[in-house]
Design an enzyme around this catalytic site. Structure first.
Site, mmCIF file in Angstrom:
data_model
loop_
_atom_site.group_PDB
_atom_site.id
_atom_site.type_symbol
_atom_site.label_atom_id
_atom_site.label_comp_id
_atom_site.label_asym_id
_atom_site.label_seq_id
_atom_site.Cartn_x
_atom_site.Cartn_y
_atom_site.Cartn_z
ATOM 1 N N HIS A 122 0.834 -1.206 0.000
ATOM 2 C CA HIS A 122 0.000 0.000 0.000
ATOM 3 C C HIS A 122 0.868 1.255 0.000
ATOM 4 O O HIS A 122 2.067 1.199 0.252
ATOM 5 C CB HIS A 122 -0.905 0.043 1.242
ATOM 6 C CG HIS A 122 -1.731 -1.180 1.423
ATOM 7 N ND1 HIS A 122 -2.180 -1.603 2.658
ATOM 8 C CD2 HIS A 122 -2.197 -2.083 0.532
ATOM 9 C CE1 HIS A 122 -2.884 -2.708 2.514
ATOM 10 N NE2 HIS A 122 -2.905 -3.018 1.245
ATOM 11 N N HIS A 130 -9.482 -14.138 4.729
ATOM 12 C CA HIS A 130 -8.744 -13.436 3.676
ATOM 13 C C HIS A 130 -8.927 -14.176 2.361
ATOM 14 O O HIS A 130 -8.846 -15.396 2.312
ATOM 15 C CB HIS A 130 -7.262 -13.328 4.018
ATOM 16 C CG HIS A 130 -6.502 -12.450 3.070
ATOM 17 N ND1 HIS A 130 -6.028 -12.898 1.858
ATOM 18 C CD2 HIS A 130 -6.162 -11.129 3.146
ATOM 19 C CE1 HIS A 130 -5.416 -11.902 1.232
ATOM 20 N NE2 HIS A 130 -5.490 -10.820 1.988
#
Length: 426
Positions: free
Chosen positions: A108, A174
Site C-alpha cells: 500500500h 482473507h
C-alpha cells in the site's frame, strides 16, 4: 418486508427487501458473540495467557532493541487499545528498551501523519517512535532467505536488527491467504516489493487452495509461514473484531500457534452456508476497508461464492480513495474485456508478476462469470465502467439494474459484510 443495513464508508445504507425474495442473510456470528468483558480486559487476558510461549514481559526482559509491527491505515486494528497494552507489557520488566513501531504497509501507499494520529491517537504518535515501511525502498531491505516458492525473502532492516520482534494485527477471513493476521505482518507487511510480487504470482492466485478460509495446501500461506519463521517473529497479539470494529476475542503468543487458534475461532464464527442465488448484495465492511475499488474486491469474492454463474453481484463500497492503484486500474482500462485481462495475467511467469496483478486477476475471475454492479461515489463512475462493472447511485437503482439482467423475482442472498464471512456452498 425485511429492512437490511449495509456498511458504506463511515455510515450505512438501509433498504427494504420482500421476505419472499430473500434466500439468505449471511452474517458472521461475531456481531452476536457476547463477551462480558471490556475490550481492554480481553486483550489483557490474552497477554497474560500466551499460547505456546512465555509472556511478552519475560521475552522482553534484557532486550535492547524491540520492534513492534503494526497495521496501516487500511486495516481496522483497534491499535488505540492494543498498542498501549503491548507497550505496557514490554516495559513491565524492561523500562529502558528502545522500542520502535513499524507500520506494515505491504504494497500500500505510505500512511500519512494525519492517518497515523487518527489510527493510533496523538499521544502515542508524539511519544513513541513510529516508522512507516516502504516496500519500494531497497536500501531499507535485507535478504534473509529464499521462499519455498523460490522468491527472495527481503524484509525491512529494522525487523532484522531487532533482538525481539513482535507483531499486532487482526484475524479475519482473507480471500487468497486464507486468513489475515499472524505471519502476514511479515509477508507482505514489511517485505520488499520483489518479495511481495513473487508471493502474489498468477500461478498461486489461480491455485484452488488460495481461497478464503483455507490454510492447508495454500502456497501463499506456506511462503508467509516461512517468512515469519526466518524473520524470528517471536510474539503476536491478534484480535478478532465484530462489525462495529469492537474486540470480541484476542490471541497472543507464538506466531504460528496463537494465529492458528485465532483462525479456528474465526472459522467457527464466520463460516456461513449458502445456496447460490441469482443476485447477491454485499459490501466491503465500510470504512476503512472500502476506501477504494482495489480493496473492495475482497467483498466481491464473498459475493462470488454465494452467487450462481451468470448471476449479479451488487457491492456497496464508497471508495473515497478512487480505484486504489494505477496498475490495478490499467489492467482493465487497457483490455477489451475481463477474459483479455485474465489471459494477459496468466501468460506472466512467477518472476514476471506486476504490481497489483493479483487483485486484477481475482476481479477478472469474478467478472468472467458474473455481472458486478457497484454502489459508490459518483466520482468513481468512470473507473467502474472502465473496469467492466456497472455503477449505481444507491441499492434501489442497483437492484433494478440486476433485475434487468436476471428475473424480476430472482432470489437474493444478502451478505451485509462480505469481508467478515467464509461462504461454503450448501
Amino acid at each position: 418486508m425485511a429492512n437490511i443495513e449495509i456498511p458504506y464508508g463511515k455510515s450505512k445504507l438501509a433498504f427494504d427487501l420482500p421476505d419472499e425474495r430473500i434466500q439468505g442473510i449471511l452474517r458472521s456470528k461475531a456481531g452476536s458473540y457476547k463477551v462480558n468483558m471490556s475490550e481492554e480486559d480481553i486483550v489483557k487476558r490474552a497477554l497474560e495467557n500466551p499460547i505456546g510461549t512465555k509472556r511478552l514481559q519475560d521475552l522482553a526482559e534484557g532486550k535492547k532493541n524491540i520492534v513492534i509491527i503494526t497495521s496501516d491505515h487500511t486495516r481496522p486494528v483497534p491499535s488505540r487499545i492494543t498498542l498501549p497494552l503491548l507497550l505496557d507489557e514490554i516495559r513491565k520488566k524492561n523500562k529502558s528498551a528502545n522500542v520502535k513501531i513499524l507500520i506494515a504497509t505491504g504494497f500500500h501507499r505510505g500512511t500519512t501523519l494525519q492517518e497515523m494520529k487518527a489510527k493510533f491517537g496523538e499521544d502515542l504518535v508524539e511519544n513513541e517512535q513510529f516508522v512507516v515501511h516502504d516496500s519500494r525502498n531497497s536500501e531499507n531491505m535485507e535478504l534473509i532467505g529464499t521462499l519455498p516458492s523460490g522468491g527472495k525473502l527481503e524484509i525491512n532492516k529494522l525487523a532484522v536488527e531487532a533482538d525481539l520482534l513482535v507483531a499486532e494485527g487482526f484475524i479475519e477471513p482473507h480471500f487468497f491467504a486464507g486468513f489475515s493476521g499472524g505471519r502476514k505482518s511479515i509477508l507482505p507487511g514489511i517485505a520488499s516489493v520483489q518479495c511481495i510480487l513473487a508471493n502474489h504470482c498468477s500461478e498461486f492466485i489461480k491455485n484452488p487452495y488460495a481461497r478464503t478460509g483455507v490454510l492447508e495446501n495454500n502456497p501463499i500461506h506456506r511462503d508467509m509461514i516461512y517468512a515469519a519463521k526466518k524473520a524470528n517473529l517471536a510474539f503476536i497479539l491478534n484480535v478478532v473484531i465484530d462489525s462495529s470494529h469492537k474486540i470480541v476475542n484476542a490471541f497472543a503468543g507464538h506466531s504460528e500457534k496463537a494465529h492458528l487458534k485465532g483462525c479456528e475461532f474465526v472459522s467457527e464464527i464466520a463460516t456461513v452456508n449458502a445456496k447460490p442465488a441469482d443476485i447477491v448484495i454485499t459490501s466491503n465492511g465500510g470504512y476503512p476497508l472500502d476506501q477504494n475499488i482495489y480493496q473492495s474486491v475482497k467483498g466481491m469474492t464473498a459475493g462470488e461464492a454465494a452467487c450462481k454463474d451468470g448471476g449479479v453481484i451488487i457491492i456497496a463500497a464508497e471508495c473515497a480513495d478512487g480505484h486504489g492503484g494505477e496498475g490495478f486500474y490499467r489492467w482493465f482500462k487497457e483490455s477489451k474485456d475481463p477474459q483479455d485481462v485474465m489471459n494477459k495475467i496468466l501468460s506472466r511467469g512467477r518472476d514476471e508478476t506486476l504490481p497489483d496483478q493479483w487483485e486484477a486477476q481475482i476481479l477478472a475471475r469474478i467478472l468472467i462469470n458474473h455481472k458486478v454492479i457497484m454502489v459508490t461515489d459518483s466520482k468513481n463512475y468512470e473507473y467502474v465502467k472502465d473496469m467492466f462493472m456497472t455503477p449505481a447511485k444507491d441499492l434501489g437503482e442497483a437492484l433494478k439494474i440486476a433485475e434487468s439482467i436476471v428475473n424480476n423475482d430472482s432470489k437474493i442472498n444478502v451478505i451485509p459484510d462480505g469481508v467478515s464471512v467464509i461462504v461454503r456452498e450448501k
